[in-house]
Design a protein around this motif. Structure first.
Motif, PDB file in Angstrom:
ATOM      1  N   ALA A   1       0.726  -1.071  -0.070  1.00 28.84           N
ATOM      2  CA  ALA A   1       0.105   0.249  -0.162  1.00 28.84           C
ATOM      3  C   ALA A   1       1.032   1.131   0.033  1.00 28.84           C
ATOM      4  CB  ALA A   1      -1.012   0.012   1.170  1.00 28.84           C
ATOM      5  N   ARG A   2       1.829   1.255   0.773  1.00 28.61           N
ATOM      6  CA  ARG A   2       2.867   2.483   0.999  1.00 28.61           C
ATOM      7  C   ARG A   2       3.588   2.693  -0.361  1.00 28.61           C
ATOM      8  NH1 ARG A   2       8.359   3.365   2.162  1.00 28.61           N
ATOM      9  NH2 ARG A   2       8.624   5.621   3.063  1.00 28.61           N
ATOM     10  N   GLY A   3       3.972   1.435  -1.047  1.00 33.23           N
ATOM     11  CA  GLY A   3       4.737   1.828  -2.391  1.00 33.23           C
ATOM     12  C   GLY A   3       3.701   2.297  -3.515  1.00 33.23           C
ATOM     13  N   LEU A   4       2.380   1.847  -3.460  1.00 24.19           N
ATOM     14  CA  LEU A   4       1.434   2.628  -4.451  1.00 24.19           C
ATOM     15  C   LEU A   4       1.068   3.844  -4.126  1.00 24.19           C
ATOM     16  CD1 LEU A   4      -0.921   1.975  -6.503  1.00 24.19           C
ATOM     17  CD2 LEU A   4      -2.327   1.434  -4.697  1.00 24.19           C
ATOM     18  N   PHE A   5       0.942   4.194  -2.875  1.00 24.82           N
ATOM     19  CA  PHE A   5       0.783   5.560  -2.524  1.00 24.82           C
ATOM     20  C   PHE A   5       1.876   6.610  -2.863  1.00 24.82           C
ATOM     21  CE2 PHE A   5      -3.009   3.957  -0.217  1.00 24.82           C
ATOM     22  CZ  PHE A   5      -3.913   4.626  -0.743  1.00 24.82           C
ATOM     23  N   ILE A   6       3.011   5.884  -2.522  1.00 29.35           N
ATOM     24  CA  ILE A   6       4.223   6.877  -3.058  1.00 29.35           C
ATOM     25  C   ILE A   6       4.209   7.022  -4.516  1.00 29.35           C
ATOM     26  CG2 ILE A   6       6.797   6.514  -3.181  1.00 29.35           C
ATOM     27  CD1 ILE A   6       6.933   5.161  -0.594  1.00 29.35           C
ATOM     28  N   CYS A   7       3.733   5.945  -5.296  1.00 24.87           N
ATOM     29  CA  CYS A   7       3.627   6.239  -6.634  1.00 24.87           C
ATOM     30  C   CYS A   7       2.823   7.282  -7.194  1.00 24.87           C
ATOM     31  CB  CYS A   7       3.482   4.926  -7.565  1.00 24.87           C
ATOM     32  SG  CYS A   7       4.744   3.800  -7.515  1.00 24.87           S
ATOM     33  N   VAL A   8       1.608   7.481  -6.479  1.00 28.17           N
ATOM     34  CA  VAL A   8       0.789   8.341  -6.847  1.00 28.17           C
ATOM     35  C   VAL A   8       0.943   9.730  -6.471  1.00 28.17           C
ATOM     36  CG1 VAL A   8      -1.662   8.955  -6.427  1.00 28.17           C
ATOM     37  CG2 VAL A   8      -1.131   6.352  -6.613  1.00 28.17           C
ATOM     38  N   PHE A   9       1.486   9.714  -5.206  1.00 29.83           N
ATOM     39  CA  PHE A   9       1.817  11.092  -4.608  1.00 29.83           C
ATOM     40  C   PHE A   9       3.168  11.644  -5.295  1.00 29.83           C
ATOM     41  CE2 PHE A   9      -0.236   9.454  -0.510  1.00 29.83           C
ATOM     42  CZ  PHE A   9      -1.442   9.858  -1.029  1.00 29.83           C
ATOM     43  N   SER A  10       3.931  10.706  -5.650  1.00 28.10           N
ATOM     44  CA  SER A  10       5.114  11.244  -6.389  1.00 28.10           C
ATOM     45  C   SER A  10       4.744  11.909  -8.087  1.00 28.10           C
ATOM     46  CB  SER A  10       6.211   9.952  -6.894  1.00 28.10           C
ATOM     47  OG  SER A  10       6.658   9.797  -5.571  1.00 28.10           O
ATOM     48  N   LEU A  11       3.921  11.164  -8.583  1.00 28.33           N
ATOM     49  CA  LEU A  11       3.151  11.728  -9.638  1.00 28.33           C
ATOM     50  C   LEU A  11       2.524  13.004  -9.822  1.00 28.33           C
ATOM     51  CD1 LEU A  11       1.667   8.603 -11.445  1.00 28.33           C
ATOM     52  CD2 LEU A  11       3.647   9.745 -12.379  1.00 28.33           C
ATOM     53  N   MET A  12       2.069  13.286  -8.436  1.00 27.45           N
ATOM     54  CA  MET A  12       1.337  14.702  -8.127  1.00 27.45           C
ATOM     55  C   MET A  12       2.596  15.543  -8.054  1.00 27.45           C
ATOM     56  SD  MET A  12      -1.789  13.821  -5.676  1.00 27.45           S
ATOM     57  CE  MET A  12      -3.222  12.729  -6.286  1.00 27.45           C
ATOM     58  N   GLY A  13       3.697  15.230  -7.517  1.00 29.13           N
ATOM     59  CA  GLY A  13       4.804  16.095  -7.421  1.00 29.13           C
ATOM     60  C   GLY A  13       4.904  16.509  -5.855  1.00 29.13           C
ATOM     61  N   TRP A  14       4.234  15.425  -4.942  1.00 24.58           N
ATOM     62  CA  TRP A  14       4.472  15.808  -3.467  1.00 24.58           C
ATOM     63  C   TRP A  14       5.540  16.298  -3.057  1.00 24.58           C
ATOM     64  CZ3 TRP A  14       4.209  11.371   0.555  1.00 24.58           C
ATOM     65  CH2 TRP A  14       4.999  10.445   0.060  1.00 24.58           C
ATOM     66  N   LYS A  15       5.600  16.996  -1.883  1.00 27.44           N
ATOM     67  CA  LYS A  15       6.925  17.700  -1.323  1.00 27.44           C
ATOM     68  C   LYS A  15       6.975  17.156   0.057  1.00 27.44           C
ATOM     69  CE  LYS A  15       6.989  21.914  -4.186  1.00 27.44           C
ATOM     70  NZ  LYS A  15       5.874  21.421  -5.063  1.00 27.44           N
ATOM     71  N   ILE A  16       8.257  16.520   0.343  1.00 25.49           N
ATOM     72  CA  ILE A  16       8.543  16.179   1.802  1.00 25.49           C
ATOM     73  C   ILE A  16       9.710  16.765   2.338  1.00 25.49           C
ATOM     74  CG2 ILE A  16       9.280  14.261   3.299  1.00 25.49           C
ATOM     75  CD1 ILE A  16       7.913  12.525   0.876  1.00 25.49           C
ATOM     76  N   GLU A  17       9.453  17.607   3.346  1.00 24.48           N
ATOM     77  CA  GLU A  17      10.622  18.403   4.001  1.00 24.48           C
ATOM     78  C   GLU A  17      10.988  17.985   5.047  1.00 24.48           C
ATOM     79  OE1 GLU A  17       9.745  22.593   3.388  1.00 24.48           O
ATOM     80  OE2 GLU A  17       8.669  21.967   1.412  1.00 24.48           O
ATOM     81  N   GLY A  18      12.180  17.883   5.641  1.00 22.28           N
ATOM     82  CA  GLY A  18      12.687  17.561   7.035  1.00 22.28           C
ATOM     83  C   GLY A  18      12.501  16.161   7.163  1.00 22.28           C
ATOM     84  N   GLU A  19      12.620  15.187   6.221  1.00 22.36           N
ATOM     85  CA  GLU A  19      12.581  13.632   6.588  1.00 22.36           C
ATOM     86  C   GLU A  19      13.851  13.257   7.200  1.00 22.36           C
ATOM     87  OE1 GLU A  19      12.100   9.764   3.851  1.00 22.36           O
ATOM     88  OE2 GLU A  19      12.664  11.606   2.851  1.00 22.36           O
ATOM     89  N   GLU A  20      14.835  13.970   7.024  1.00 21.34           N
ATOM     90  CA  GLU A  20      16.062  13.632   7.850  1.00 21.34           C
ATOM     91  C   GLU A  20      16.061  13.733   9.240  1.00 21.34           C
ATOM     92  OE1 GLU A  20      16.412  18.076   6.948  1.00 21.34           O
ATOM     93  OE2 GLU A  20      15.816  16.078   5.815  1.00 21.34           O
ATOM     94  N   ASN A  21      15.087  14.401   9.780  1.00 18.93           N
ATOM     95  CA  ASN A  21      14.785  14.627  11.147  1.00 18.93           C
ATOM     96  C   ASN A  21      14.132  13.747  11.867  1.00 18.93           C
ATOM     97  OD1 ASN A  21      15.514  17.484  11.049  1.00 18.93           O
ATOM     98  ND2 ASN A  21      13.577  18.086  10.351  1.00 18.93           N
ATOM     99  N   ILE A  22      13.681  12.531  11.163  1.00 18.99           N
ATOM    100  CA  ILE A  22      12.956  11.472  11.687  1.00 18.99           C
ATOM    101  C   ILE A  22      13.905  10.504  12.048  1.00 18.99           C
ATOM    102  CG2 ILE A  22      11.471   9.504  11.341  1.00 18.99           C
ATOM    103  CD1 ILE A  22       9.942  11.344   9.189  1.00 18.99           C
ATOM    104  N   PRO A  23      14.215  10.102  13.591  1.00 21.47           N
ATOM    105  CA  PRO A  23      15.163   8.977  14.002  1.00 21.47           C
ATOM    106  C   PRO A  23      14.651   7.664  13.320  1.00 21.47           C
ATOM    107  CG  PRO A  23      14.107  10.082  15.809  1.00 21.47           C
ATOM    108  CD  PRO A  23      13.266  10.580  14.558  1.00 21.47           C
ATOM    109  N   ALA A  24      16.098   7.163  12.837  1.00 24.13           N
ATOM    110  CA  ALA A  24      16.003   5.732  12.194  1.00 24.13           C
ATOM    111  C   ALA A  24      15.539   4.602  12.611  1.00 24.13           C
ATOM    112  CB  ALA A  24      17.240   5.560  11.331  1.00 24.13           C
ATOM    113  N   GLN A  25      15.684   4.783  14.216  1.00 19.25           N
ATOM    114  CA  GLN A  25      15.183   3.655  14.897  1.00 19.25           C
ATOM    115  C   GLN A  25      14.740   4.164  16.332  1.00 19.25           C
ATOM    116  OE1 GLN A  25      18.841   1.395  15.195  1.00 19.25           O
ATOM    117  NE2 GLN A  25      19.971   2.693  16.417  1.00 19.25           N
ATOM    118  N   GLY A  26      14.206   3.447  17.240  1.00 20.74           N
ATOM    119  CA  GLY A  26      13.704   3.589  18.666  1.00 20.74           C
ATOM    120  C   GLY A  26      12.450   4.408  18.490  1.00 20.74           C
ATOM    121  N   PRO A  27      11.989   4.553  19.724  1.00 21.72           N
ATOM    122  CA  PRO A  27      10.630   5.043  19.763  1.00 21.72           C
ATOM    123  C   PRO A  27      10.334   6.642  19.216  1.00 21.72           C
ATOM    124  CG  PRO A  27      11.620   5.064  22.046  1.00 21.72           C
ATOM    125  CD  PRO A  27      12.457   4.354  20.992  1.00 21.72           C
ATOM    126  N   VAL A  28       9.348   6.748  18.569  1.00 22.61           N
ATOM    127  CA  VAL A  28       9.158   8.120  17.951  1.00 22.61           C
ATOM    128  C   VAL A  28       7.546   8.460  17.969  1.00 22.61           C
ATOM    129  CG1 VAL A  28       9.301   9.681  16.210  1.00 22.61           C
ATOM    130  CG2 VAL A  28      11.119   8.094  16.438  1.00 22.61           C
TER     131      VAL A  28
END
Length: 194
Positions: A6-33
């Motif tokens: 499901a995530r892969g499908l929506f990434i494709c759709v939103f990418s075609l729309m030209g969605w913008k993601i900012e600050g993705e590097e701020n999300i910790p790669a592991q541990g509780p968040v």
């Protein structure tokens, strides 16, 4: 498996729309968040979940789990039910368990969708989760998700992630949950204006 597909499908759709993601590097790669997001559309959990590489578990209103089919779809997407209007001890325990296991919890502290652009008062549950688990919070300001499939091609979805912060960053011993919740919502409000 369903979550990844499901995530892969929506990434494709939103990418075609030209969605913008900012600050993705701020999300910790592991541990509780705890991901704390504003809520303007039913598509917000999908947009936020698609923008994050890690699996995120969202609380969803119990009505979304009313039929066996919907319950399976929602569970497959990582959601779990919460009864609104009063404290739901089961949902609170499940949220804390997710964080104690090092998982990622997504919440919409307004408790429901905003009608206009102004955020509602945040519920203090997010502060309880911060206290019980010491998990950091990352804010997620979601924009352009109303009628996303009608106007998403002209105004693509946009999501802005803040730097993580903890209760210690507030450094106010006397502050109660409502006050801290208000301060978190103020931060989210400012982020959403960007």
């Amino acid at each position: 498996m369903f979550y990844k597909l499901a995530r892969g499908l929506f990434i494709c759709v939103f990418s075609l729309m030209g969605w913008k993601i900012e600050g993705e590097e701020n999300i910790p790669a592991q541990g509780p968040v705890i991901i704390v997001a504003n809520h303007i559309s039913n598509w917000d959990p999908v947009v936020v979940g698609s923008a994050i590489r890690r699996k995120i578990r969202f609380m969803g209103k119990a009505e979304l789990f009313s039929s066996p089919f919907l319950a399976r779809v929602m569970s497959g997407l990582g959601a779990f039910p919460v009864k609104r209007g009063k404290p739901d001890i089961g949902a609170i325990r499940q949220s804390i368990h997710i964080l104690q296991e090092g998982g990622m919890l997504g919440i919409f502290p307004e408790g429901t969708r905003s009608v206009g652009d102004e955020l509602r008062k945040g519920l203090p549950g997010m502060v309880l989760f911060m206290e019980k688990t010491q998990a950091p919070v990352v804010l997620a300001a979601v924009q352009n998700t109303r009628d996303v499939f009608k106007r998403g091609w002209r105004q693509p979805p946009r999501i802005i992630f803040s730097e993580p912060f903890t209760l210690a960053d507030f450094a106010v011993e006397s502050a109660d949950k409502d006050e801290i919740s208000m301060r978190i919502m103020d931060r989210l409000r400012e982020l959403a204006k960007n």
